[in-house]
Design an enzyme around this catalytic site. Structure first.
Site, mmCIF file in Angstrom:
data_model
loop_
_atom_site.group_PDB
_atom_site.id
_atom_site.type_symbol
_atom_site.label_atom_id
_atom_site.label_comp_id
_atom_site.label_asym_id
_atom_site.label_seq_id
_atom_site.Cartn_x
_atom_site.Cartn_y
_atom_site.Cartn_z
ATOM 1 N N ILE A 1 4.101 -12.090 -14.473
ATOM 2 C CA ILE A 1 2.809 -12.153 -15.165
ATOM 3 C C ILE A 1 1.750 -11.319 -14.439
ATOM 4 O O ILE A 1 0.569 -11.383 -14.782
ATOM 5 C CB ILE A 1 2.303 -13.604 -15.334
ATOM 6 C CG1 ILE A 1 2.086 -14.274 -13.981
ATOM 7 C CG2 ILE A 1 3.256 -14.406 -16.220
ATOM 8 C CD1 ILE A 1 1.366 -15.619 -14.074
ATOM 9 N N SER A 2 2.163 -10.513 -13.472
ATOM 10 C CA SER A 2 1.205 -9.728 -12.690
ATOM 11 C C SER A 2 0.676 -8.539 -13.489
ATOM 12 O O SER A 2 1.459 -7.688 -13.923
ATOM 13 C CB SER A 2 1.866 -9.211 -11.413
ATOM 14 O OG SER A 2 1.067 -8.205 -10.816
#
Length: 199
Positions: free
Chosen positions: A11-12
């Site tokens: 999710i970066s």
């Protein structure tokens, strides 16, 4: 042949902004990649950092400015406040680990598929149906999501320990095993390329 351990969070936003540059650099310089997804929310406090939600408001504000700048600089589609963020990274990470072990599809494409789903498509990558669709799109059997669950969970935990031992404190983080050189951030990929070119 150089080998790169790529520590990432599914999710970066910074991993999303890296796009496929690592894969292109590796191909150009004959390097191989091991994808090592990990739980960033556990990594940050273990290495002297804070999770994004715990950071001072000035840092949160600056992060949003930087994301917009890099989005525009790189010319990528990006929703700065996605509908499904943050979500549990574990299921998508397990899928990447199992897919990499399977080897029948495009692991780099799978990683980018998960990141794009969050940051450009407003999809929930903790949802089983979404995981299966992204596996399929990257050339993998969607059943990997179930078959690799146990092994994926074990490796996910090991990736965190490996990261701490290797000096990793954020993502994307690239460790060149052969030289011990480390590179933090999508904006350090040019330095990584120069290092590989220097042999």
């Amino acid at each position: 042949m150089a080998h790169i351990d790529y520590y990432l969070g599914t999710i970066s936003p910074w991993c999303y902004l890296a796009g496929d540059r690592l894969e292109r650099i590796a191909q150009e310089h004959g390097a191989t990649i091991t994808y090592k997804p990990l739980d960033l929310m556990q990594l940050f406090p273990r290495t002297g950092g804070q999770t994004p939600g715990e950071r001072h408001q000035s840092r949160k504000d600056y992060r949003m400015q930087e994301l917009a700048r890099w989005r525009d600089r790189l010319g990528v589609e990006m929703t700065l406040q996605p509908a499904h963020f943050p979500v549990n990274m574990a299921p998508s990470s397990y899928a990447i680990i199992a897919a990499q072990q399977d080897g029948s599809g495009d692991t780099g494409g799978l990683v980018q598929g998960f990141l794009r789903a969050v940051w450009a498509e407003d999809r929930d990558i903790s949802d089983d149906a979404v995981i299966r669709e992204i596996l399929t799109a990257a050339g993998f059997d969607p059943a990997i999501a179930d078959k690799g669950l146990f092994a994926g969970a074990e490796q996910y935990g090991r990736n965190l320990e490996d990261a701490v031992a290797a000096g990793v404190f954020g993502a994307p983080f690239y460790v060149v095993r052969d030289s011990g050189q480390t590179f933090w951030g999508q904006d350090r990929l040019d330095f990584l390329a120069e290092h590989l070119a220097a042999g």
